[in-house]
Enzyme design. Structure first.
Site, PDB file in Angstrom:
ATOM      1  N   SER A   1      -7.577   4.980   4.315  1.00  0.00           N
ATOM      2  CA  SER A   1      -7.488   4.270   3.031  1.00  0.00           C
ATOM      3  C   SER A   1      -7.819   2.788   3.242  1.00  0.00           C
ATOM      4  O   SER A   1      -8.504   2.166   2.422  1.00  0.00           O
ATOM      5  CB  SER A   1      -6.082   4.380   2.454  1.00  0.00           C
TER       6      SER A   1
ATOM      7  N   LYS B   1       4.938   2.307   8.356  1.00  0.00           N
ATOM      8  CA  LYS B   1       3.748   3.057   8.755  1.00  0.00           C
ATOM      9  C   LYS B   1       2.535   2.130   8.904  1.00  0.00           C
ATOM     10  O   LYS B   1       1.809   2.206   9.884  1.00  0.00           O
ATOM     11  CB  LYS B   1       3.458   4.114   7.680  1.00  0.00           C
TER      12      LYS B   1
ATOM     13  N   LYS C   1       5.336   2.531  -2.924  1.00  0.00           N
ATOM     14  CA  LYS C   1       5.193   3.952  -3.284  1.00  0.00           C
ATOM     15  C   LYS C   1       5.405   4.085  -4.777  1.00  0.00           C
ATOM     16  O   LYS C   1       6.137   3.288  -5.381  1.00  0.00           O
ATOM     17  CB  LYS C   1       6.227   4.805  -2.541  1.00  0.00           C
TER      18      LYS C   1
ATOM     19  N   LYS D   1       0.856  -1.188   0.000  1.00  0.00           N
ATOM     20  CA  LYS D   1       0.000   0.000   0.000  1.00  0.00           C
ATOM     21  C   LYS D   1       0.885   1.228   0.000  1.00  0.00           C
ATOM     22  O   LYS D   1       1.866   1.299   0.743  1.00  0.00           O
ATOM     23  CB  LYS D   1      -0.834  -0.033   1.299  1.00  0.00           C
TER      24      LYS D   1
HETATM   25  P1  NAD Z   1      -0.218  18.620  -1.229  1.00  0.00           P
HETATM   26  O1  NAD Z   1       0.354  18.629  -2.591  1.00  0.00           O
HETATM   27  O2  NAD Z   1      -1.696  18.602  -1.050  1.00  0.00           O
HETATM   28  O3  NAD Z   1       0.317  19.894  -0.400  1.00  0.00           O
HETATM   29  C1  NAD Z   1       1.673  20.167  -0.264  1.00  0.00           C
HETATM   30  C2  NAD Z   1       1.799  21.512   0.408  1.00  0.00           C
HETATM   31  O4  NAD Z   1       3.181  21.783   0.631  1.00  0.00           O
HETATM   32  C3  NAD Z   1       1.262  22.675  -0.431  1.00  0.00           C
HETATM   33  O5  NAD Z   1       0.587  23.608   0.396  1.00  0.00           O
HETATM   34  C4  NAD Z   1       2.526  23.290  -0.995  1.00  0.00           C
HETATM   35  O6  NAD Z   1       2.390  24.650  -1.314  1.00  0.00           O
HETATM   36  C5  NAD Z   1       3.458  23.089   0.185  1.00  0.00           C
HETATM   37  N1  NAD Z   1       4.857  23.254  -0.196  1.00  0.00           N
HETATM   38  C6  NAD Z   1       5.493  22.771  -1.289  1.00  0.00           C
HETATM   39  N2  NAD Z   1       6.753  23.211  -1.326  1.00  0.00           N
HETATM   40  C7  NAD Z   1       6.926  23.980  -0.223  1.00  0.00           C
HETATM   41  C8  NAD Z   1       7.985  24.739   0.282  1.00  0.00           C
HETATM   42  N3  NAD Z   1       9.171  24.782  -0.345  1.00  0.00           N
HETATM   43  N4  NAD Z   1       7.814  25.420   1.454  1.00  0.00           N
HETATM   44  C9  NAD Z   1       6.618  25.403   2.089  1.00  0.00           C
HETATM   45  N5  NAD Z   1       5.560  24.701   1.645  1.00  0.00           N
HETATM   46  C10 NAD Z   1       5.711  24.007   0.505  1.00  0.00           C
HETATM   47  O7  NAD Z   1       0.485  17.390  -0.480  1.00  0.00           O
HETATM   48  P2  NAD Z   1      -0.018  16.624   0.811  1.00  0.00           P
HETATM   49  O8  NAD Z   1      -0.812  15.457   0.381  1.00  0.00           O
HETATM   50  O9  NAD Z   1      -0.560  17.594   1.784  1.00  0.00           O
HETATM   51  O10 NAD Z   1       1.382  16.030   1.327  1.00  0.00           O
HETATM   52  C11 NAD Z   1       2.265  16.789   2.147  1.00  0.00           C
HETATM   53  C12 NAD Z   1       3.215  15.821   2.822  1.00  0.00           C
HETATM   54  O11 NAD Z   1       2.452  14.876   3.593  1.00  0.00           O
HETATM   55  C13 NAD Z   1       4.092  14.977   1.893  1.00  0.00           C
HETATM   56  O12 NAD Z   1       5.317  14.738   2.529  1.00  0.00           O
HETATM   57  C14 NAD Z   1       3.312  13.667   1.788  1.00  0.00           C
HETATM   58  O13 NAD Z   1       4.149  12.579   1.446  1.00  0.00           O
HETATM   59  C15 NAD Z   1       2.795  13.557   3.193  1.00  0.00           C
HETATM   60  N6  NAD Z   1       1.636  12.687   3.374  1.00  0.00           N
HETATM   61  C16 NAD Z   1       0.482  12.909   2.693  1.00  0.00           C
HETATM   62  C17 NAD Z   1      -0.619  12.083   2.926  1.00  0.00           C
HETATM   63  C18 NAD Z   1      -1.946  12.329   2.285  1.00  0.00           C
HETATM   64  O14 NAD Z   1      -2.923  11.625   2.632  1.00  0.00           O
HETATM   65  N7  NAD Z   1      -2.094  13.308   1.417  1.00  0.00           N
HETATM   66  C19 NAD Z   1      -0.499  10.988   3.802  1.00  0.00           C
HETATM   67  C20 NAD Z   1       0.707  10.803   4.478  1.00  0.00           C
HETATM   68  C21 NAD Z   1       1.771  11.661   4.252  1.00  0.00           C
END
Ligand code: NAD
Length: 423
Positions: free
Chosen positions: A357, A101, A113, A77
């Protein structure tokens, strides 16, 4: 300096950084070398070329990746990321993190991934749809409802999941909603999935504050990232009474010691192409000031490697809750540890997303859908149990929450590897 953190070298490779922490945890818990060896080597790594017809009539070839790290506790996953810095090392590291995780959250999954090297913000909706379908087609033999189940990650959302599902269904000739999660509700998504990762951040924050003897209405928080994870985390934390004093995304960062109206910030991004630039509810600050600004709780929820040996000593928060994957470098860990900053690590703190999920997958398999309240109640309970398990392991093994989370995961995966055996 503690022997329970990684100190010896800098890690240019993200996968090496994962292994460095795995080795520390393995040593403390006495993981068998055989099992460690299995986990140091991902089961499968696939790289594909994706030719896509762009709007200008020219073909552009994109690189796509999928790594299956482990399947010892169940089908693999893990999300799919669209970003320019996607590469095989990063995908491998993120896949290994998914194995840990899922095990920490006690889900019947291994880890995987995927990603495509592209700039989704610079592409049209049509180009993104064709790219997503090309990826689904290339990965048709990897994905499977009981084999490998993708989900959204950075740069992707329910929209991409629906395209990938549709393409997969067309290829297989069957309707398999459980082959991908994080889908929009209308095509088999789960209530509560959108906010789940942010919700998990909130539950972990509350659990940690309780251990620290702090009440939510006594503390302030800074959240980096205002996408899926950051925006929901900021909203849910503020709904719990935590004052959000700093927010930021890739376009701008803001601070207001009196607290930021998160509802106003959410409204602003909804009307402004999902970015914070131009928000007037707080003072704009430099992006590198956000993480080190005054607060009690810091939630990095954007990128990896943002808390480093350069800025770790300047962090003022007492508690870090890692919404993003890999926001803290192994070199920053001992600095945070020395400063007695509690860090709820990514593999626990952001496991709310994969937990819901999993609920989505269960609902898809059963063809029976739950209310949002049922989803949230089940989620919160699972997160609280996972937090407590890691907390207890950190006490038992006298180690950081990060290493304790790895130990918690490795204890479960070790059983899977040993019970299933090898050729
Ligand atoms: P997303 O694309 O929805 O949002 C990413 C955010 O980070 C945006 O607001 C973007 O502007 C910001 N960002 C990008 N570059 C940046 C910078 N240089 N400085 C400050 N902010 C910056 O992505 P997401 O789904 O929110 O994922 C964010 C993190 O969480 C990632 O590391 C991802 O792997 C992790 N994550 C996401 C999920 C999920 O369900 N979406 C689950 C587990 C982990």
């Amino acid at each position: 300096m503690s022997s329970h953190t990684v100190t010896s070298q800098t890690h240019d490779s993200m996968f090496e950084a994962v292994l460095a922490r795995l080795d520390v945890a393995a040593k403390i818990m006495g993981l068998s070398e055989e099992v460690a060896q299995v986990l140091r080597n991902p089961q499968k790594e696939v790289k594909v070329s994706l030719p896509v017809m762009m709007d200008n009539g020219k073909i552009q070839v994109f690189e796509g990746y999928r790594t299956v790290h482990s399947t010892h506790l169940g089908p693999s996953k893990g999300g799919i990321r669209y970003a320019m810095d996607v590469n095989s090392d990063e995908v491998k590291a993120l896949a290994a993190w998914m194995s840990f995780k899922c095990a920490v959250a006690n889900l019947p999954y291994g880890g995987a991934k995927g990603g495509i090297k592209c700039d989704p913000r610079a592409m049209s909706v049509g180009e993104l749809e064709r790219l997503s379908r090309a990826y689904a087609s290339a990965m048709k033999d990897i994905f499977g409802v009981n084999r490998d189940i993708p989900a959204p990650d950075m740069g992707t959302s329910g929209r991409e999941m629906a395209w990938i599902l549709d393409e997969y269904n067309k290829i297989t000739g069957e309707d398999s909603p459980g082959v991908i999660t994080g889908k929009p509700l209308a095509v088999g998504g789960s209530l509560g999935r959108d906010a789940a990762t942010g919700r998990g951040v909130m539950v972990n924050t509350l659990a940690a504050l309780k251990k620290m003897g702090l009440k939510p209405n006594q503390v302030t928080a800074v959240v980096q990232g205002f996408g899926n994870v950051g925006s929901h985390a900021a909203r849910l934390l503020s709904e719990q009474g935590i004052q959000i004093v700093g927010i930021g995304d890739h376009t701008a960062s803001f601070y207001n010691e009196k607290g930021i109206d998160i509802a106003a910030a959410l409204d602003y991004v909804a009307k402004n192409n999902r970015v914070l630039k131009g928000f007037t509810g707080a003072t704009e600050i430099k992006s590198d000031e956000l993480l080190i600004s005054k607060c009690d709780v810091l939630v990095p929820a954007a990128l990896q490697n943002v808390i480093t040996e350069e800025n770790a000593s300047k962090i003022q928060a007492k508690l870090i809750v890692e919404g993003a994957n890999g926001p803290t470098t192994p070199e920053a860990d001992p600095i945070l540890h020395e400063k007695k900053i509690i860090c709820v690590p990514d593999i626990l703190a952001n496991s709310g997303g994969v937990t819901v999920s999993y609920f989505e997958w269960v609902q898809n398999k059963a063809g029976y859908y739950w209310t949002e309240e049922e989803v949230n109640t089940k989620h919160d309970l699972k997160m609280e149990i996972a937090f407590e398990h890691v907390w207890q392991n950190s006490i038992q093994f006298k180690t950081t929450m990060r290493i304790a989370a790895y130990i918690t995961a490795l204890q479960k995966i070790e059983q899977g590897v040993k019970l299933k055996g090898a050729f």
